[in-house]
Write an enzyme that holds these catalytic residues in place. Structure first.
Site, PDB file in Angstrom:
ATOM      1  N   GLU A  38       0.814  -1.210   0.000  1.00 42.28           N
ATOM      2  CA  GLU A  38       0.000   0.000   0.000  1.00 42.28           C
ATOM      3  C   GLU A  38       0.863   1.283   0.000  1.00 42.28           C
ATOM      4  OE1 GLU A  38      -3.105   0.108  -0.749  1.00 42.28           O
ATOM      5  OE2 GLU A  38      -3.173   2.252  -0.327  1.00 42.28           O
ATOM      6  N   HIS A  40       3.637   1.714  -1.668  1.00 39.78           N
ATOM      7  CA  HIS A  40       3.954   1.964  -3.082  1.00 39.78           C
ATOM      8  C   HIS A  40       2.713   2.458  -3.825  1.00 39.78           C
ATOM      9  CE1 HIS A  40       7.047  -1.272  -2.164  1.00 39.78           C
ATOM     10  NE2 HIS A  40       7.809  -0.326  -2.670  1.00 39.78           N
ATOM     11  N   LYS A 154       9.464   6.997   4.321  1.00 38.42           N
ATOM     12  CA  LYS A 154       9.940   5.974   5.250  1.00 38.42           C
ATOM     13  C   LYS A 154      11.460   5.797   5.127  1.00 38.42           C
ATOM     14  CE  LYS A 154       9.758   1.462   5.157  1.00 38.42           C
ATOM     15  NZ  LYS A 154      11.101   1.085   5.586  1.00 38.42           N
ATOM     16  N   MET A 189       4.582   0.588   6.654  1.00 39.34           N
ATOM     17  CA  MET A 189       4.568  -0.461   5.630  1.00 39.34           C
ATOM     18  C   MET A 189       5.953  -0.620   5.018  1.00 39.34           C
ATOM     19  SD  MET A 189       0.998  -0.618   3.839  1.00 39.34           S
ATOM     20  CE  MET A 189      -0.483  -0.621   4.822  1.00 39.34           C
ATOM     21  N   SER A 191       8.311  -3.709   2.500  1.00 39.53           N
ATOM     22  CA  SER A 191       8.348  -5.031   1.853  1.00 39.53           C
ATOM     23  C   SER A 191       8.924  -6.070   2.805  1.00 39.53           C
ATOM     24  CB  SER A 191       9.212  -4.973   0.593  1.00 39.53           C
ATOM     25  OG  SER A 191       8.704  -3.985  -0.275  1.00 39.53           O
TER      26      SER A 191
END
Ligand code: PAF
Length: 299
Positions: A38, A40, A154, A189, A191
């Site tokens: 989300e 990205h 982030k 968030m 990966s």
């Protein structure tokens, strides 16, 4: 229903597609390493609002991983990435091979080295990381030739490094920073979150909780950096599942040390945290003081 994005694998096809788009419109670009989430999707949505057409790159860049890092096991999820790109209206995905990106090999390439900023924090803990990032983003800009490019806050230090490099090398790409997207419980968030077991995920929440404690302390009038940093350490230090690498509050423009947070200058400082939870390295950050009325971490 959006059409599936065109998948471009060669530099020539990508340049031809890009110049065709830019003849009559504005091209927004979101570089990624895939394993899209989300965060990205939000970059792509902002890009779509600001530009007529959005392109994404998906490339797990080997030169930004250290020898002991997770290059081999980094998630590769092309089919679901394609679907996410389609769902937000991305028009093209540049999906190159290592041979295309590093034709002379991964050891023998012209590298882009950004000074000073890259020696600190992530640069100190992950030697060579930012050379890999700066080099691949320069190459991607040269191939995709976007008008605008979008990066998540982030990876705050990465954002500063790419900004500095784009200015110094006159790359002619307008950069946009997009706020961190968080899970409903506050976890930023990433990966890499998919590597976390249930227990590790509970520990990982300590990062955003510690930033929340910091936000509260600042709101109640503490502006001295040392006691504010202690708020972060008090939360993270109480969980044996979290191995803290650094937790610092620094100048948001140049990452230099600060004594106090200037509360009248929004986002003049940034709190940076990196920690290992199990074998997963996680980072998070918070801009200080927040822009009036904003609360980043709700949980
Ligand atoms: O943030 C990332 O996903 C990567 O560092 C980037 C910018 C795509 C370069 O490989």
């Amino acid at each position: 229903m959006n059409d599936s994005p065109i998948v471009l694998r060669s530099i020539a096809d990508t340049r031809n597609w890009s110049s065709e788009i830019r003849r009559s419109g504005t091209l927004g670009f979101v570089p990624t390493m895939g394993a899209l989430h989300e965060g990205h999707a939000e970059l792509m949505r902002v890009a779509a609002r600001e530009c007529g057409v959005v392109a994404v790159s998906i490339y797990v860049n080997p030169t930004q991983f250290g020898p002991k890092e997770d290059l081999g096991k980094y998630p590769r999820t092309f089919e679901s990435d394609l679907e996410l790109c389609r769902s937000v209206g991305v028009k093209a995905i540049f999906f190159p091979s290592d041979e295309i990106m590093y034709p002379h090999g991964r050891e023998d390439f012209t590298a882009v080295e950004v000074p000073s900023l890259t020696t600190l924090f992530e640069g100190a803990s992950r030697p060579g990381h930012f050379v890999g990032v700066a080099t691949v983003v320069t190459k991607l800009f040269g191939i995709v030739q976007p008008d605008f490019s979008y990066f998540g806050r982030k990876d705050y230090q990465q954002w500063l490094v790419i900004k500095r490099m784009t200015e110094d090398l006159n790359l002619g790409v307008n950069l946009r920073r997009v706020d961190t997207v968080r899970e409903s419980d506050g976890l930023a968030m990433s990966s890499r979150n998919r590597y976390l077991s249930a227990d590790e995920r509970a520990s990982a929440l300590g990062l955003s909780r510690s930033l929340k404690a910091l936000e509260n302390a600042l709101a109640t009038g503490e502006t001295r950096v040392k006691p504010l940093e202690k708020c972060i350490m008090d939360v993270l230090g109480s969980d044996p599942g979290v191995q803290l690498d650094y937790a610092r509050i620094v100048n948001a423009d140049n990452l230099r040390e600060l004594e106090v947070v200037e509360t009248h200058i929004p986002e003049s400082a940034v709190a940076l945290i990196a920690a290992r939870v199990g074998t997963t390295r996680l980072i998070d950050n918070l801009m200080l003081p927040p822009i009036s009325g904003r609360t980043e971490i709700r949980a």
